[in-house]
Motif scaffolding. Structure first.
Motif, short mmCIF file in Angstrom:
data_model
loop_
_atom_site.label_atom_id
_atom_site.label_comp_id
_atom_site.label_asym_id
_atom_site.label_seq_id
_atom_site.Cartn_x
_atom_site.Cartn_y
_atom_site.Cartn_z
N UNK A 16 21.10 -26.87 -21.37
CA UNK A 16 20.21 -26.72 -22.52
C UNK A 16 20.90 -27.35 -23.70
N UNK A 17 20.19 -28.20 -24.41
CA UNK A 17 20.72 -28.78 -25.66
C UNK A 17 19.77 -28.40 -26.79
N UNK A 24 19.87 -34.00 -34.51
CA UNK A 24 21.30 -33.83 -34.22
C UNK A 24 21.50 -32.73 -33.19
N UNK A 25 22.55 -32.90 -32.36
CA UNK A 25 22.87 -31.87 -31.37
C UNK A 25 23.62 -30.72 -32.05
N UNK A 26 23.09 -29.51 -31.86
CA UNK A 26 23.69 -28.31 -32.47
C UNK A 26 24.50 -27.53 -31.44
N UNK A 27 24.00 -27.46 -30.24
CA UNK A 27 24.71 -26.70 -29.20
C UNK A 27 24.31 -27.19 -27.82
N UNK A 28 25.26 -27.08 -26.90
CA UNK A 28 25.02 -27.47 -25.51
C UNK A 28 25.57 -26.39 -24.61
N UNK A 29 24.83 -26.04 -23.56
CA UNK A 29 25.42 -25.20 -22.52
C UNK A 29 24.97 -25.72 -21.17
N UNK A 30 25.91 -25.73 -20.25
CA UNK A 30 25.64 -26.33 -18.93
C UNK A 30 26.16 -25.42 -17.83
N UNK A 431 23.29 -43.73 -30.98
CA UNK A 431 24.23 -42.71 -31.48
C UNK A 431 24.20 -41.49 -30.56
N UNK A 432 23.00 -41.04 -30.23
CA UNK A 432 22.91 -39.90 -29.32
C UNK A 432 22.66 -40.45 -27.92
N UNK A 433 23.67 -40.28 -27.04
CA UNK A 433 23.53 -40.83 -25.69
C UNK A 433 22.91 -39.82 -24.73
#
Ligand code: ADP
Length: 495
Positions: A16-17, A24-30, A431-433
């Motif tokens: 989840x991003x 902009x990316x604020x948080x990621x969990x995998x 910028x955001x890959x």
């Protein structure tokens, strides 16, 4: 500040991003989850693993983002495509493990379809080259191997769905049985032109219509997040297959724009606008997306062995210790010294389609060393991508102006520069890959009015552009030598 959560359900992990309204990316969990290999060539996932890993990733990402749940405007779901699930409409209980896209168990069904002369018919209706990848034969296999399941499917008691469909059902607390046009286009049951389930294909594959989900637009609210999950109902505002999401996340909104994802393999998609472009080079015609009822189409092609060849260099040949070392080795010599690798480890895909081809390393001299081999590996990724891009340009009729790129191997500047050199067009890294998740978020945000089309365009930003540095003569010489190497890889094994 407003936010969108993108749920990215992949083959090996659920992520989840959370993006803010600036993109902009604020948080990621995998969370990674289990791969199940019941027999050689078979691949399954436990649906409960898919669900729990995805649910947890959402909860954890929201916690990490440290935001108020009421500021999450929308949720998007993007997914590994073609993977096939069946569950009870009432209880939600799955009737079998998910059959993963990679699973080859239905190859005999496909062979039979080809023998029966259905190849053209299937291609005309679906845009696809008949293959065990697509969901249709997997669903047929499930129904053929479980008479009770078939009976329940006929009576409307069972739902079929791809991963998007299953997650939509679970996240809405069983309120909907839907999919979107991009995922539907990978089933081999969906008519690209009419944008509906195709009765003739259902007849050929013996699939009852009661089992199929409703096909929605790629950007629209399909239901609300079950309140028990985050304490609040949130619109689930997009379902989209991962490669289509990446094309959108790369803002390839106009006809003729293309993206390439450089991972284990390469996935190339080109937006062909409102026209279905039929390939004469073995590419598939597919959906880009469907917005406000209007379909946008794409051409798709893939390279089987891309980053995997770098892994081979590291794990089998042990010529490098890490993938990134391949770049330093390649750059340690002024040119490839005439050494070419064709990594046809599992045969050659588009535009050659030679399952009997195998890998070759050619042009070796007494002076060839490990740097030449490393360089040949990287160049082979670019050459194979070029072959697919040239097929696309040929089918579409005009040259690509620029190629937008993402995926793990875009970290390799040598590879990106070489790609631009032989393509003769700019290669642009954003910028955001995390383009798959970004595309999913953009489609969901669009559906709830967070972003209009101008704002969506502004979210995509270039990080670095690689301009072609070869003269046309140099490029042509390299490409010609590559094609000569490919000739030597063709038709090698005879089984
Ligand atoms: P996937 O989603 O298919 O697992 P990723 O997008 O995570 O793939 O990319 C991983 C692949 O990229 C691996 O095959 C790896 O060998 C390759 N890779 C990663 N970094 C580099 C690099 N610096 N140079 C070349 N290849 C790389």
């Amino acid at each position: 500040m407003k936010y969108v959560a993108a749920l990215d359900q992949g083959t090996t992990s659920s992520r989840c991003i959370i993006f803010d309204e600036m993109g902009q990316i604020i948080a990621v969990h995998q969370n990674e989850f289990r791969q199940i290999y019941p027999q050689p060539g078979w691949v399954e996932h436990d649906p409960e693993d898919i669900w729990s890993s995805q649910l947890d990733s959402l909860k954890m990402a929201v916690e990490k983002a440290n935001i108020d749940v009421k500021d999450i405007d929308a949720i998007g779901i993007t997914n590994q495509r073609e993977t096939t699930l069946v569950w009870d409409r009432e209880s939600g209980k799955c009737r079998a493990n998910a059959i993963v896209w990679q699973c080859r168990r239905t190859a005999p069904i496909i062979e039979q379809l080809k023998t029966d002369g259905y190849t053209e018919e299937i291609a005309r209706r679906t845009g696809l080259v008949p293959d065990a990848y697509f969901s249709g034969s997997k669903l047929k296999w499930l129904l053929d191997n479980d008479p009770a399941l078939r009976a329940d499917a006929q009576n409307g008691k069972v739902c079929f769905g791809t991963v998007d469909s299953y997650l939509a059902y679970r996240f809405t607390g069983g309120a909907c049985h839907v999919t979107d046009a991009t995922n539907a286009s990978r089933t081999m049951l969906f008519n690209l032109k009419t944008q509906t389930w195709d009765a003739e294909l259902m007849r050929i594959l013996d699939i009852p219509s009661a089992v199929l989900p409703e096909v929605k637009d790629t950007s629209c609210v399909i239901g609300l997040l079950d309140k028990s999950i985050l304490g609040r109902e949130i619109p689930i505002a997009s379902l989209v297959g991962d490669q289509h999401a990446a094309l959108f996340g790369q803002a390839c909104f106009e006809s003729g724009m293309a993206k390439n994802t450089y991972g284990t393999g390469c996935f190339l998609l080109m937006n062909t606008g409102s026209e279905i472009v039929r390939s004469s080079n073995g590419l598939v015609s597919t959906m880009a997306w469907r917005l406000d009822g209007k379909p946008t189409y794409a051409l798709e092609g893939s390279v089987f062995v891309a980053g995997a060849a770098v892994q081979w260099l590291r794990d089998e040949l042990k010529l490098i210790q890490s993938a990134s070392e391949s770049q330093y080795l390649a750059e340690s010599i002024p040119n490839n010294g005439g050494v070419y690798l064709v990594p046809a480890f599992t045969g050659l895909g588009a535009p050659y389609w030679d399952m009997y081809a195998r890998g070759v390393l050619v042009g070796l001299t007494r002076g060839s060393g490990r740097a030449h081999i490393a360089r040949a590996v990287l160049e082979s990724i670019a050459f194979q991508s070029l072959d697919v891009l040239e097929a696309m340009q040929h089918d579409y009729g005009t040259p690509i102006k620029a190629l937008r790129v993402d995926g793990g191997a875009t970290a390799n500047d040598f590879l990106m520069q070489f790609q631009a050199n032989i393509l003769g067009a700019e290669v642009i890294k954003p910028k955001i890959t995390e383009t798959t998740a970004l595309g999913s978020a953009m489609l969901a945000g669009r559906a709830v009015g967070l972003w209009n089309d101008t704002e969506l365009k502004a979210i995509w930003k270039s990080e670095r552009a690689y301009s072609p540095a070869f003269t046309p003569y140099e490029a042509a010489k390299h490409i010609n030598d590559w094609h000569r190497a490919v000739e030597r890889a063709k038709n090698w094994v005879d089984d």
